[in-house]
Design a protein around this motif. Structure first.
Motif, mmCIF file in Angstrom:
data_model
loop_
_atom_site.group_PDB
_atom_site.id
_atom_site.type_symbol
_atom_site.label_atom_id
_atom_site.label_comp_id
_atom_site.label_asym_id
_atom_site.label_seq_id
_atom_site.Cartn_x
_atom_site.Cartn_y
_atom_site.Cartn_z
ATOM 1 N N VAL A 60 64.847 20.149 24.979
ATOM 2 C CA VAL A 60 64.883 21.057 23.631
ATOM 3 C C VAL A 60 66.054 20.862 23.271
ATOM 4 N N SER A 91 61.264 19.068 21.512
ATOM 5 C CA SER A 91 61.216 20.294 20.739
ATOM 6 C C SER A 91 62.632 20.448 20.320
ATOM 7 N N SER A 354 66.939 21.564 28.533
ATOM 8 C CA SER A 354 65.394 22.026 28.425
ATOM 9 C C SER A 354 65.355 23.465 28.520
ATOM 10 N N ALA A 358 65.608 26.417 25.696
ATOM 11 C CA ALA A 358 64.403 27.219 25.309
ATOM 12 C C ALA A 358 64.359 28.871 25.325
ATOM 13 N N ALA A 365 58.616 26.419 25.667
ATOM 14 C CA ALA A 365 59.049 25.220 25.953
ATOM 15 C C ALA A 365 60.013 24.982 27.345
ATOM 16 N N GLY A 366 60.249 23.771 27.704
ATOM 17 C CA GLY A 366 61.281 23.578 28.901
ATOM 18 C C GLY A 366 60.795 23.778 30.044
#
Length: 426
Positions: A60, A91, A354, A358, A365-366
């Motif tokens: 991310v 992302s 990540s 997030a 995400a992540g």
């Protein structure tokens, strides 16, 4: 598409998992994870042998300049996301200094609608002030309703501190994050590199560390005064690290990011007067680099982003006149693995790239938890390679890592189960 990833080392800081096993995903979601999912092989459309590879949640990147709209000769949504996929980024948060600036609902919707079908999830920050001029607030609620998830005037600080305070107070009520470019414009004016012995030797105007440190102190003080969270962008100085560390100890709701180029490079790279090494904030001293490493290690710095800033070769040709910025999504994982070898564990690096971003952004995400989007990066943490700027996947070539030997290579990236990058087919 139903895929089975076999024999990977699965690293997921969100669920505190680190083991050898398999991942299975279907309909864009992670539907099974375990030490041996051989019984699911018959159901898979594709089986990916990941022996010797790490399977981690897609990265991310919370600081990206897609240059769309207005500067698409440098990058656009699709080329930017193609570069993201090649770097394991699934992302990203786009910064709002576009043309027109991301200060109206129409521009926010344009970007989000255009990004449908791209090779990464595109989120966007909207401007805090109209046209990034720092003096008049945008319609914050309308921008959120259009789909923005954060507010920022990145590229410039919010000049009027009253505007900053108002945005800091209102952002949490809207479920939004304020990300702050910290800089005293008066101190930084005219500077092209870090102010110090080298800049004096080269006769190049410098940007003192105080330009960033004063900006960081103001943002922290503003957030503390109203009890609101703030995220500090692209930290580059030991002074800012100390300010953020102290603020966290005092209970201020501050988070921070730094970038791989500050972890691997110093102002010495500017000796060759190559504008690909010019960014803002600038590359600093070895003492600053060491402070950033320590800040990542002790948790002062929460995240690693790229400040991916594409420019054309023509723009970067003249050192004195070139705009600031360097690209970074495609090299971010490798550069971070190289810089942080022996300093952070693999799980900690993944967490910084990540899961933590997030969480800061409040996006889904992540993580590799069951039911999550099948956003997965497979990488070889030991594979060494040389960065060839002409083999990168975005439009621009202005990487500060060109010619460098890095360790760690993305092999494949999956976005909601769709394979968006496969190094074996390049």
């Amino acid at each position: 598409m139903r895929s089975l990833i076999k024999r990977a080392r699965i690293v997921d800081p969100a669920s505190e998992k680190d083991f050898l096993g398999d991942l299975y995903f279907s309909e864009g979601k992670l539907t099974a994870i375990g030490e041996d999912l051989f019984h699911m092989a018959a159901q898979a459309d594709e089986i990916f042998d990941a022996n010797g590879l790490i399977a981690a949640p897609g990265l991310v990147d919370m600081h990206v300049h897609l240059r769309d709209p207005g500067f698409t000769q440098k990058e656009d949504v699709f080329t930017g996301c193609r570069a993201a996929a090649a770097g394991g980024v699934t992302s990203l948060l786009a910064m709002p200094n576009t043309r027109p600036a991301m200060d109206t609902p129409e521009t926010v919707r344009y970007l989000l609608e255009k990004s449908e079908g791209a090779d990464a999830h595109v989120y966007t920050a909207a401007c805090i002030t109209k046209n990034l001029e720092g003096t008049e607030l945008t319609e914050l609620e309308a921008l959120r309703e259009a789909g923005a998830i954060a507010f920022s005037d990145d590229g410039r600080p919010v000049v009027d501190t009253r505007c900053l305070l108002e945005a800091l107070k209102r952002a949490p009520e809207l479920g939004m994050t304020v990300t702050a470019h910290c800089e005293d414009l008066y101190l930084a004016a005219g500077g092209l590199m870090n102010e110090g012995i080298l800049s004096q030797k080269l006769g190049i105007p410098g940007i003192p560390s105080a330009a960033e440190d004063c900006g960081t102190a103001r943002e922290i003080a503003a957030a503390a005064s109203v009890g609101a969270p703030v995220h500090i962008c692209h930290v580059s100085t030991k002074g800012s690290v100390a300010l953020i560390r102290d603020a966290k100890r005092r209970g201020v709701k501050v988070t921070a990011e730094t970038c791989p180029h500050y972890l691997l490079l110093t102002e010495e790279s500017l000796a060759k007067q190559d504008a690909d090494y010019r960014m803002n904030p600038p590359l600093r001293t070895e003492a600053d680099r060491q402070a950033l490493l320590e800040g990542l290690k002790d948790g002062t710095i929460d995240a690693i982003s790229t400040d991916h800033a594409p420019h054309t070769p023509e723009e970067k040709a003249d050192f004195g006149k070139a705009p600031n910025g360097s690209i970074g999504m495609e090299t971010s994982l490798a550069a971070s693995l190289t810089a942080l070898d022996g300093i952070l564990t693999l799980s900690q690096i993944v967490e910084k790239m990540s899961w933590n971003p997030a969480k800061i952004l409040g996006i889904p995400a992540g993580t590799l938890k069951l039911g999550a989007d099948a956003d997965v990066v497979l990488f070889d943490p030991t594979l060494e390679w040389v960065v060839n700027e002409n083999a990168l996947h975005g439009k621009s070539r202005n990487t500060p890592f060109k010619g460098m030997h890095l360790k760690g290579k993305v092999i494949a990236t999956f976005l909601q189960g769709r394979k968006v990058f496969d190094a074996r087919r390049q």
